[in-house]
Design a protein around this motif. Structure first.
Motif, PDB file in Angstrom:
ATOM      1  N   TYR A  84       0.799  -1.233   0.000  1.00  0.00           N
ATOM      2  CA  TYR A  84       0.000   0.000   0.000  1.00  0.00           C
ATOM      3  C   TYR A  84       0.827   1.277   0.000  1.00  0.00           C
ATOM      4  O   TYR A  84       0.272   2.369   0.047  1.00  0.00           O
ATOM      5  CB  TYR A  84      -0.947   0.019   1.207  1.00  0.00           C
ATOM      6  N   CYS A 130      -5.192  -5.123  -6.750  1.00  0.00           N
ATOM      7  CA  CYS A 130      -5.692  -4.991  -5.386  1.00  0.00           C
ATOM      8  C   CYS A 130      -4.537  -4.699  -4.429  1.00  0.00           C
ATOM      9  O   CYS A 130      -3.375  -5.018  -4.707  1.00  0.00           O
ATOM     10  CB  CYS A 130      -6.475  -6.219  -4.935  1.00  0.00           C
ATOM     11  N   HIS A 131      -4.887  -4.052  -3.335  1.00  0.00           N
ATOM     12  CA  HIS A 131      -3.945  -3.714  -2.266  1.00  0.00           C
ATOM     13  C   HIS A 131      -4.600  -4.052  -0.939  1.00  0.00           C
ATOM     14  O   HIS A 131      -5.823  -3.920  -0.790  1.00  0.00           O
ATOM     15  CB  HIS A 131      -3.626  -2.212  -2.256  1.00  0.00           C
ATOM     16  N   ASN A 171      -5.754  -3.133   2.804  1.00  0.00           N
ATOM     17  CA  ASN A 171      -6.060  -1.920   3.534  1.00  0.00           C
ATOM     18  C   ASN A 171      -5.152  -1.892   4.763  1.00  0.00           C
ATOM     19  O   ASN A 171      -5.173  -2.810   5.581  1.00  0.00           O
ATOM     20  CB  ASN A 171      -7.533  -1.913   3.960  1.00  0.00           C
ATOM     21  N   ARG A 172      -4.340  -0.841   4.878  1.00  0.00           N
ATOM     22  CA  ARG A 172      -3.347  -0.776   5.946  1.00  0.00           C
ATOM     23  C   ARG A 172      -3.988  -0.947   7.327  1.00  0.00           C
ATOM     24  O   ARG A 172      -3.444  -1.629   8.200  1.00  0.00           O
ATOM     25  CB  ARG A 172      -2.612   0.565   5.906  1.00  0.00           C
ATOM     26  N   MET A 216      -7.236  -2.207   8.084  1.00  0.00           N
ATOM     27  CA  MET A 216      -8.073  -3.388   8.298  1.00  0.00           C
ATOM     28  C   MET A 216      -7.344  -4.695   8.018  1.00  0.00           C
ATOM     29  O   MET A 216      -7.599  -5.702   8.679  1.00  0.00           O
ATOM     30  CB  MET A 216      -9.312  -3.287   7.392  1.00  0.00           C
ATOM     31  N   ASP A 217      -6.449  -4.673   7.026  1.00  0.00           N
ATOM     32  CA  ASP A 217      -5.798  -5.924   6.615  1.00  0.00           C
ATOM     33  C   ASP A 217      -4.369  -6.053   7.127  1.00  0.00           C
ATOM     34  O   ASP A 217      -3.861  -7.163   7.294  1.00  0.00           O
ATOM     35  CB  ASP A 217      -5.780  -6.036   5.086  1.00  0.00           C
ATOM     36  N   VAL A 277      -8.065 -10.743   0.796  1.00  0.00           N
ATOM     37  CA  VAL A 277      -8.207  -9.606  -0.121  1.00  0.00           C
ATOM     38  C   VAL A 277      -8.429 -10.117  -1.545  1.00  0.00           C
ATOM     39  O   VAL A 277      -9.302  -9.621  -2.278  1.00  0.00           O
ATOM     40  CB  VAL A 277      -6.969  -8.686  -0.043  1.00  0.00           C
ATOM     41  N   GLY A 300      -2.866   5.185   0.609  1.00  0.00           N
ATOM     42  CA  GLY A 300      -2.471   3.946   1.275  1.00  0.00           C
ATOM     43  C   GLY A 300      -2.258   4.126   2.769  1.00  0.00           C
ATOM     44  O   GLY A 300      -2.550   3.226   3.561  1.00  0.00           O
ATOM     45  N   GLY A 318      -5.823   4.361   4.136  1.00  0.00           N
ATOM     46  CA  GLY A 318      -6.727   3.236   3.912  1.00  0.00           C
ATOM     47  C   GLY A 318      -6.682   2.636   2.530  1.00  0.00           C
ATOM     48  O   GLY A 318      -6.310   1.482   2.364  1.00  0.00           O
ATOM     49  N   ASP A 319      -7.033   3.404   1.479  1.00  0.00           N
ATOM     50  CA  ASP A 319      -7.264   2.835   0.148  1.00  0.00           C
ATOM     51  C   ASP A 319      -6.164   3.190  -0.842  1.00  0.00           C
ATOM     52  O   ASP A 319      -6.236   4.200  -1.534  1.00  0.00           O
ATOM     53  CB  ASP A 319      -8.611   3.329  -0.388  1.00  0.00           C
TER      54      ASP A 319
END
Length: 587
Positions: free
Chosen positions: A91, A116-117, A119-120, A122-123, A131, A304, A307-308
């Motif tokens: 991210y 896809c990446h 989520n710093r 949540m993941d 993911v 990133g 979040g996204d």
């Protein structure tokens, strides 16, 4: 110097090998200053030519990367069989650019892909089966290519393989003892890899994979030489990821960055073109590495961090200009939020350093449970810049997350490896790492890290030190010579930082002004070599106020500075950027 500097640093002027300086100057027709700077960077006499004139033709073969032969065959099969190709990137800027290089190449082939990446928040860091599964629910498995991650994700790779996915791991972080059971692993640090340059960024690994893939597709007849894409067009993205990821801008990376910055000034990438416009760089004939570090990189990094990261990769892979403005607007809002959070966290961190007297420790370790995970890496970077010590910032509850920034010559990945019995997990490289630790074990980790850092550095090296490249006598200062020397060293980056200069005697600071929203910054004119030159020092106003509260007054000070270009109203002027100062007396 006996007087205390504003940043509490010991100034250390580099020792210069006069014989080597003379050899370089004679052989390459360089000024004494340019030769001193090159010698001070430990650039061998025989490597100076390559350093000064990096050429794409000097790049090593991508097929020297272990695993790359098998990787291109698998990708070719996936393309021919029209399988799903999922590009999974970290991210941060390196992960975003690494994914985008592969994506843009596939786009040039008119082949579909998905990005896809994690989520710093949540993941967390690294490859996550969940993911990919959420992205591809109900779809037939195909190929996953990781970018800038995956080397430490043994269990996640196994989950993907068990679900029917082929997995190619491309990474540049230090491999663990037990590697994941991927179909192929490409990492220049893995045992048995013959690639001659190890310190690639993740985007560098992606680019060499694309080089190999292009060559292979021509070899098997999928492409002809006339239809094969020109990979030089991708180097603008490569330069951005390489500069932002704290890998050394020497050797192969210097070649990639130098060419990439040239490409960036006339980029065909729709998202980058709009981003340059947003940053006020679109009319510039030259884009410098500091423009990447301070303007482009933070914007691409912000989604990133908060979040996204997909917002940034969508920008870099936009297929037409109309898709970019909305993305840019969203990124700008996120970056403003990130900037405000960062300012607050850094002020809190500096308060903690002072309160706990942490500058007397071999490294700075600060934990606050309410800090935002996305900006603790910036906090650590600011602390190392401010105090010259390795810095660690942590946040969270229960399982704490930590971000490390190290100093030159101290491999913090190796140090964390010696703490693996305390840590839940860790990863990264010598200069920047991340880790997790149970909250109950924080004090044990703190004690272990203090001991290990102190053991790995001599007592002199653990002092907060500012390295000065060259000290001028007042009558030696010649701005045109300094400009020429700086240009020879560009592009700057890790292990090739911009030169820092000082004068042997104090100079006069005139026309002092306090600027900025909080009036915390300093603008003045410095008298160098009989001439006045504009200067700016961010955060230095308080130092001057202790001696004078009157703007437009003058003081005398020793200054440590770099010579930079200032761009205002389409005009380019020289300006001193102040790194530190030592006040001597009133003028």
């Amino acid at each position: 110097m006996n007087l205390s500097s504003f940043k509490h640093k010991k100034w250390l002027v580099k020792d210069i090998d006069d014989e080597n300086v003379s050899l370089i100057s004679t052989k390459y027709g360089l000024s004494k200053l340019s030769s001193c700077l090159l010698s001070g960077r430990k650039i061998d006499e025989y490597d100076v030519g390559k350093f000064l004139h990096p050429q794409l033709g000097q790049l090593p073969s991508p097929f020297l990367l272990k695993g790359v032969h098998d990787a291109v065959k698998i990708i070719h099969e996936s393309i021919v069989n029209n399988e799903h190709i999922v590009l999974y990137g970290d991210y941060d800027v390196d992960g975003v650019t690494a994914v985008s290089v592969l994506a843009n190449f596939l786009m040039l082939l008119n082949k579909k892909y998905l990005i896809c990446h994690p989520n710093r928040i949540m993941d967390g860091y690294g490859l996550k089966y969940s993911v990919v599964n959420n992205l591809m629910a109900g779809e037939r498995p195909g190929l996953v290519v990781t970018c800038d991650c995956g080397i430490s994700d043994e269990s996640e790779v196994s989950k993907l393989r068990n679900a029917g996915w082929k997995v190619i791991v491309t990474d540049h972080h230090q491999p663990p003892d037990d590697l994941p059971d991927a179909n192929v692993i490409i990492d220049p640090w893995q045992t048995g890899c013959a690639f001659p340059f190890k310190d690639l960024a993740g985007v560098g690994v992606s680019f060499f994979l694309v080089m190999a893939l292009r060559s292979y597709l021509v070899e098997v007849g999928y492409l002809s030489m006339s239809t094969a894409p020109n990979l030089k067009k991708l180097l603008d993205i490569v330069a951005i990821g390489t500069i932002c990821d704290m890998v050394e801008v020497r050797g192969v990376n210097r070649i990639l960055v130098t060419a990439g910055l040239d490409v960036l000034t006339m980029t065909n990438n729709h998202g980058l073109a709009k981003l340059l416009e947003q940053c006020g760089l679109s009319q510039r004939k030259i884009i410098y590495s500091e423009d990447i570090s301070f303007k482009i990189g933070p914007r691409l990094n912000a989604p990133g961090r908060m979040g996204d990261a997909g917002l940034s990769s969508r920008l870099l892979t936009a297929d037409n200009p109309e898709n970019t403005q909305e993305i840019i607007n969203k990124i700008e809002l996120i970056n403003d939020n990130r900037r405000q959070l960062t300012f607050t966290h850094i002020e809190q961190a500096k308060d903690e350093v002072d309160k706990q007297k942490l500058t007397g420790k071999p490294c700075i370790i600060i934990y606050r449970k309410d800090w935002h995970l996305g900006v603790i890496g910036i906090v650590a970077s600011k602390l190392i810049e401010e105090y010259g010590l390795p810095a660690i910032a942590l946040c969270g509850e229960g399982i704490l997350k930590g971000s490390v920034r190290s100093i030159e010559g101290l491999n913090f990945h190796d140090i964390l490896a010696e703490c693996s019995d305390i840590l839940v997990e860790f990863g990264g490289h010598s200069a920047a790492c991340g880790f997790s630790v149970e909250e109950s074990r924080l004090e044990a980790l703190r004690s272990r890290l203090y001991d290990l850092v102190a053991k790995n550095l001599s007592s002199g090296e653990t002092e907060s030190t500012l390295i000065i490249d060259h000290s001028f006598a007042d009558n030696e200062w010649e701005i045109s010579e300094v400009e020429a020397a700086n240009n020879a060293l560009q592009p700057y980056g890790f292990n090739n930082f911009e030169p820092i200069y000082t004068l042997k005697s104090a100079c006069e600071l005139r026309n002092i002004q306090f600027i900025g929203k909080e009036k915390s910054h300093l603008r003045f004119q410095a008298k160098l070599g009989g001439s006045l030159i504009n200067a700016i020092g961010f955060g230095f106003a308080d130092a001057i106020r202790k001696h004078t509260t009157i703007e437009n007054s003058a003081v005398k000070a020793h200054i440590a500075f770099s010579l930079r270009k200032n761009f205002f109203n389409h005009q380019e002027t020289n300006q001193l950027f102040i790194h530190d100062l030592i006040l001597e007396s009133h003028a």
